[in-house]
Scaffold this motif. Structure first.
Motif, PDB file in Angstrom:
ATOM      1  N   LEU A  42      -2.070   8.397   0.050  1.00 36.70           N
ATOM      2  CA  LEU A  42      -2.286   7.879  -1.318  1.00 36.70           C
ATOM      3  C   LEU A  42      -1.217   8.276  -1.552  1.00 36.70           C
ATOM      4  O   LEU A  42      -0.754   7.693  -3.161  1.00 36.70           O
ATOM      5  N   PRO A  57      -6.804   0.823  -1.447  1.00 36.96           N
ATOM      6  CA  PRO A  57      -6.998   2.049  -0.309  1.00 36.96           C
ATOM      7  C   PRO A  57      -8.255   1.774   0.454  1.00 36.96           C
ATOM      8  O   PRO A  57      -8.611   2.168   0.167  1.00 36.96           O
ATOM      9  N   ASP A  77       0.538  -0.905  -0.038  1.00 34.77           N
ATOM     10  CA  ASP A  77      -0.165  -0.417   0.080  1.00 34.77           C
ATOM     11  C   ASP A  77       0.538   1.380  -0.167  1.00 34.77           C
ATOM     12  O   ASP A  77       0.088   2.310   0.103  1.00 34.77           O
TER      13      ASP A  77
END
Length: 410
Positions: A171, A163, A121
């Motif tokens: 992000l 996300p 991520d």
């Protein structure tokens, strides 16, 4: 063959193991067993892909964490490479958390062109929300791949960002981080499960992040002539969208076959029951009607032939225009043909009994992503070149000129 439904199969997903070495915070795999796939099931599943009339196919490795069963991956790749008939092309793909991807495995994946998707991520704050203590390992992995397997990283590795609402503030920073690590392909999609942190106010943060991501992608395009986020790539194929009355995803078409550790077949790996307990209600009821049973049973091909009808009866994968979220009805959205939202999210909304209610966060996220895609450069693809809508790329033109000179001896 046509009567059996096998000829429709274009992708076989193998759930090699229900076990995983991580416990990511938002993973839908909430009840993992200890099963692992045996050779007999593996080869029968691969044979179905080889028997399909489709000239191209994909064998995809899933888990759990599939690299816990790397010997099975090696066995499957070698078996399929040897058994693929002339005129047919099979590609391989792998979805992994990356923590077990050492040099020995990377060398094999690179040699056999296994398209490898690493779930990661991004920057430490974002990755910490997924799994504490994993950032440093994956950061070192990307450095090692860049140093020792640069063509593998460039051509066959993609990063998958999932996300969540809590991770949204990181992000754009995470996208920049991956580009600095020489990652060329980034997939991005919200979790299938319901995000408890969602509020309508989340839309503002989504907009802020995509504003920054557009700038990052624009700068990257000026340097590299490509858009790194697949969600934001605008090509003729993407622009065409999908027919209004088509199923929402391939899980309802019979073109994809997922095989669980014990040989139970489904329309998608997300339906496998060896690692999850499905919520009671519309999701469990709908997927129960779509079960294909054991792929070794004599009645399997008959059930496969009827699969599309069973998927339509489940009502989760059709009638896209009737679906709705806090934004309103999908039929009123100008992105209705381009939007991709996993229908399983409907079953994860607490207390939901409406087959057409879709989760709010994926809806809001996709709307802003598709707005951003419209504002980024158009990427001509092979279809554009062949139909004359785009010029022949300069490198191709140079190669044609070289061949012309070589052929005439000029």
């Amino acid at each position: 063959m046509a009567a059996s439904g096998v000829d429709r199969i274009r992708c076989v997903q193998l759930v090699l193991t229900a076990e995983c070495n991580l416990r990511c915070a938002y993973c839908f795999q909430n009840a993992r067993g200890r099963g692992r796939m045996g050779s007999r099931v593996l080869r029968r599943a691969a044979d179905l892909l080889l028997e399909s009339r489709s000239p191209e196919g994909e064998l995809a490795f899933y888990g759990g964490e599939p690299l816990l069963e790397f010997p099975r991956i090696r066995e499957a790749v070698r078996y399929v490479e040897k058994a693929t008939p002339p005129g047919k092309r099979i590609r391989f793909s792998l979805s992994t958390n990356g923590t077990l991807l050492d040099d020995r495995i990377a060398a094999f994946l690179s040699d056999h062109r296994v398209e490898t998707q690493i779930s990661f991520d991004g920057v430490p704050a974002a990755q910490r929300l997924r799994g504490v203590g994993t950032f440093a390992r994956l950061d070192r992995l990307l450095d090692r791949l860049s140093r020792r397997f640069p063509s593998f990283l460039r051509e066959d590795v993609a990063i998958a960002i999932t996300p969540t609402v809590r991770a949204l503030p990181y992000l754009a920073r995470s996208v920049r981080y991956f580009l600095d690590k020489r990652v060329t392909t980034i997939h991005m999609a919200p979790p299938t499960t319901h995000d408890l942190d969602w509020t309508p106010g989340t839309v503002k943060e989504i907009e802020r992040q995509f504003e920054q991501i557009r700038e990052v992608c624009s700068r990257h395009f000026r340097r590299e002539a490509t858009i790194p986020l697949t969600l934001l790539r605008r090509t003729s194929a993407v622009h065409a969208g999908m027919p209004r009355h088509a199923p929402i995803c391939a899980a309802a078409t019979g073109e994809r076959l997922a095989v669980d550790v014990d040989g139970q077949a489904h329309g998608c790996a997300a339906f496998a029951e060896s690692y999850q307990s499905l919520p009671a209600g519309i999701l469990r009821d709908g997927l129960r009607a779509m079960r294909l049973g054991d792929l070794r049973d004599r009645s399997f091909t008959r059930r496969l032939r009827r699969y599309q009808e069973a998927a339509r009866s489940a009502s989760l994968f059709h009638s896209k225009e009737a679906k709705h979220s806090f934004h309103g009805r999908c039929r009123a959205c100008r992105f209705v043909e381009s939007c991709r939202i996993c229908p399983l999210g409907t079953g994860f909304i607490p207390g939901n009994r409406d087959l057409h209610r879709i989760p709010d966060f994926p809806c809001a996220f996709n709307r802003e992503a598709l707005r951003s895609r419209e504002r980024l450069p158009y990427l001509p693809d092979a279809n554009d070149v062949l139909t004359g809508r785009a010029p022949i790329p300069e490198k191709v033109r140079e190669f044609e000129e070289f061949l012309s000179v070589a052929w005439t001896g000029g």
